[in-house]
Motif scaffolding. Structure first.
Motif, mmCIF file in Angstrom:
data_model
loop_
_atom_site.group_PDB
_atom_site.id
_atom_site.type_symbol
_atom_site.label_atom_id
_atom_site.label_comp_id
_atom_site.label_asym_id
_atom_site.label_seq_id
_atom_site.Cartn_x
_atom_site.Cartn_y
_atom_site.Cartn_z
ATOM 1 N N SER A 111 57.474 36.968 44.464
ATOM 2 C CA SER A 111 57.537 35.498 44.406
ATOM 3 C C SER A 111 58.322 35.087 43.167
ATOM 4 C CB SER A 111 56.127 34.927 44.363
ATOM 5 O OG SER A 111 55.498 35.376 43.195
ATOM 6 N N ARG A 130 62.601 46.950 43.548
ATOM 7 C CA ARG A 130 61.194 46.597 43.813
ATOM 8 C C ARG A 130 60.982 46.155 45.256
ATOM 9 N NH1 ARG A 130 58.741 42.524 39.780
ATOM 10 N NH2 ARG A 130 56.889 42.990 41.024
ATOM 11 N N TYR A 144 43.872 47.214 49.646
ATOM 12 C CA TYR A 144 42.989 46.171 50.172
ATOM 13 C C TYR A 144 43.803 44.928 50.496
ATOM 14 C CZ TYR A 144 42.907 44.822 45.164
ATOM 15 O OH TYR A 144 43.242 44.504 43.872
ATOM 16 N N LYS A 148 44.389 33.886 49.175
ATOM 17 C CA LYS A 148 44.104 32.884 48.144
ATOM 18 C C LYS A 148 43.351 31.762 48.853
ATOM 19 C CE LYS A 148 46.662 34.535 44.556
ATOM 20 N NZ LYS A 148 48.013 34.156 44.142
ATOM 21 N N MET A 168 49.660 32.596 37.310
ATOM 22 C CA MET A 168 50.341 33.847 37.641
ATOM 23 C C MET A 168 50.841 34.551 36.377
ATOM 24 S SD MET A 168 49.846 34.394 40.701
ATOM 25 C CE MET A 168 50.764 35.906 40.782
ATOM 26 N N HIS A 171 47.942 36.409 35.156
ATOM 27 C CA HIS A 171 47.772 37.562 36.057
ATOM 28 C C HIS A 171 48.771 38.678 35.696
ATOM 29 C CE1 HIS A 171 47.507 39.763 39.899
ATOM 30 N NE2 HIS A 171 48.823 39.793 39.865
ATOM 31 N N GLY A 175 48.229 42.558 34.396
ATOM 32 C CA GLY A 175 48.886 43.643 35.136
ATOM 33 C C GLY A 175 49.752 44.491 34.222
ATOM 34 N N GLN A 184 51.760 48.728 41.251
ATOM 35 C CA GLN A 184 51.322 47.871 42.364
ATOM 36 C C GLN A 184 52.482 47.584 43.304
ATOM 37 O OE1 GLN A 184 52.640 46.545 39.770
ATOM 38 N NE2 GLN A 184 53.242 44.430 40.092
ATOM 39 N N TRP A 197 47.953 38.841 51.948
ATOM 40 C CA TRP A 197 48.688 39.889 51.227
ATOM 41 C C TRP A 197 47.980 41.229 51.413
ATOM 42 C CZ3 TRP A 197 47.986 35.128 48.675
ATOM 43 C CH2 TRP A 197 49.156 34.449 48.335
ATOM 44 N N SER A 222 42.175 35.290 40.312
ATOM 45 C CA SER A 222 41.318 36.119 41.167
ATOM 46 C C SER A 222 39.893 35.577 41.191
ATOM 47 C CB SER A 222 41.291 37.571 40.662
ATOM 48 O OG SER A 222 42.555 38.157 40.811
#
Ligand code: VOV
Length: 248
Positions: A111, A130, A144, A148, A168, A171, A175, A184, A197, A222
């Motif tokens: 995104s 990527r 998994y 959202k 984000m 987040h 990460g 990831q 997702w 999350s």
């Protein structure tokens, strides 16, 4: 209307979970088992050839627990290519000794929340890598699906772009603190599968999955907006370890 995040898409993804029918595998005679295994090993070589020609990537992992025995994760250029690889597996002798446990269809997605202004991402080789990644051969996988939330008070899709970008960023910071420990691959599945997702994590130490997922649970994106499906965890298979796993 609220501003949608713009997304970049890469290879299509199929997570194909199978369980082994041990009763049928044990009931087969030695020759049947050998033919099934040979055919599977030949098939595996075809997957490697696809990877070598940069037209996709495949990894195979065991799954611990009763949800499945193994997962084949395939990345391919088109949905047709994914269906072809799924069909080809179904036609193998080995597939007769398996049952379908679960599958997930999605597409590698990035995104623009943290993208650089004015840069054309498709000219950036890191972004291309990527979007069309060679799947890592780390010792462990964790998969998994997630959504959202779209609830009255907690609706991700009603937040402004700025609010979402701020979350984000936080987040991404968490990460990034796992750089080198967890890799990831986020695949988008709106319109393709039951969740929004798929989250696929790779690590050489399975405990890092627990630590990362737990730490993210305290992060607003999350804690407040994340909804999660079933978790699958397992370890890397190669031709040799697969043979070992199937040996009676
Ligand atoms: C290994 C660590 C790691 C790192 C570095 C990382 C970074 C980033 C960045 C920078 C971005 C935004 C840009 C992009 O790249 O798309 C994302 C995006 C995303 N993530 Fe993430 N994420 C990680 C890991 C990571 C995990 C463990 C999860 C599951 C969440 C949890 O609570 O269990 C997750 C989910 C997502 C999702 C669903 C999205 C898409 C959200 C959307 O609304 O579009 N992610 N993620």
């Amino acid at each position: 209307m609220n501003e949608a995040a713009s997304t970049l898409e890469g290879w299509y993804a199929l997570h194909d979970f199978r369980s082994i029918n041990w009763a049928a595998w044990k009931a087969a005679d030695d020759e049947e088992r050998a033919v099934a295994l040979d055919e599977l090993q030949a098939f595996w070589k075809e997957w490697k050839a696809v990877e070598d020609s940069s037209k996709g990537s495949t990894v195979v992992y065991t799954v611990v627990g009763q949800k499945a025995d193994l997962v084949m994760m395939h990345l391919r250029e088109t949905l047709e290519d994914l269906k072809a690889v799924e069909n080809a597996f179904n036609k193998t002798m080995f597939a007769q000794y398996t049952t379908k446990s679960y599958s997930y269809v999605s597409v590698v997605e990035l995104s623009n929340y943290l993208g650089k202004e004015g840069e054309d991402p498709m000219q950036n080789p890191e972004i291309i890598a990527r979007l069309k990644p060679v799947l890592p051969q780390r010792q462990y996988i964790c998969f998994y699906p997630m959504n959202k939330k779209r609830e009255l008070n907690d609706n991700w899709y009603m937040l402004s772009m700025d609010e979402r970008r701020t979350m984000m960023r936080s987040h991404g910071m968490i990460g990034r603190s796992y750089a080198g420990k967890v890799k990831q691959i986020i695949t988008g599945s709106v319109g393709f599968d039951d969740w929004e997702w798929g989250v696929t994590l790779f690590a050489d130490d399975a405990l890092q999955f627990k630590k990362l997922v737990y730490e993210m649970r305290f992060d607003e994106v999350s804690a407040r907006y994340g909804e999660f499906g079933s978790f699958y965890v397992g370890s890397l298979l190669n031709e040799a370890t697969l043979e070992e796993m199937l040996k009676l």
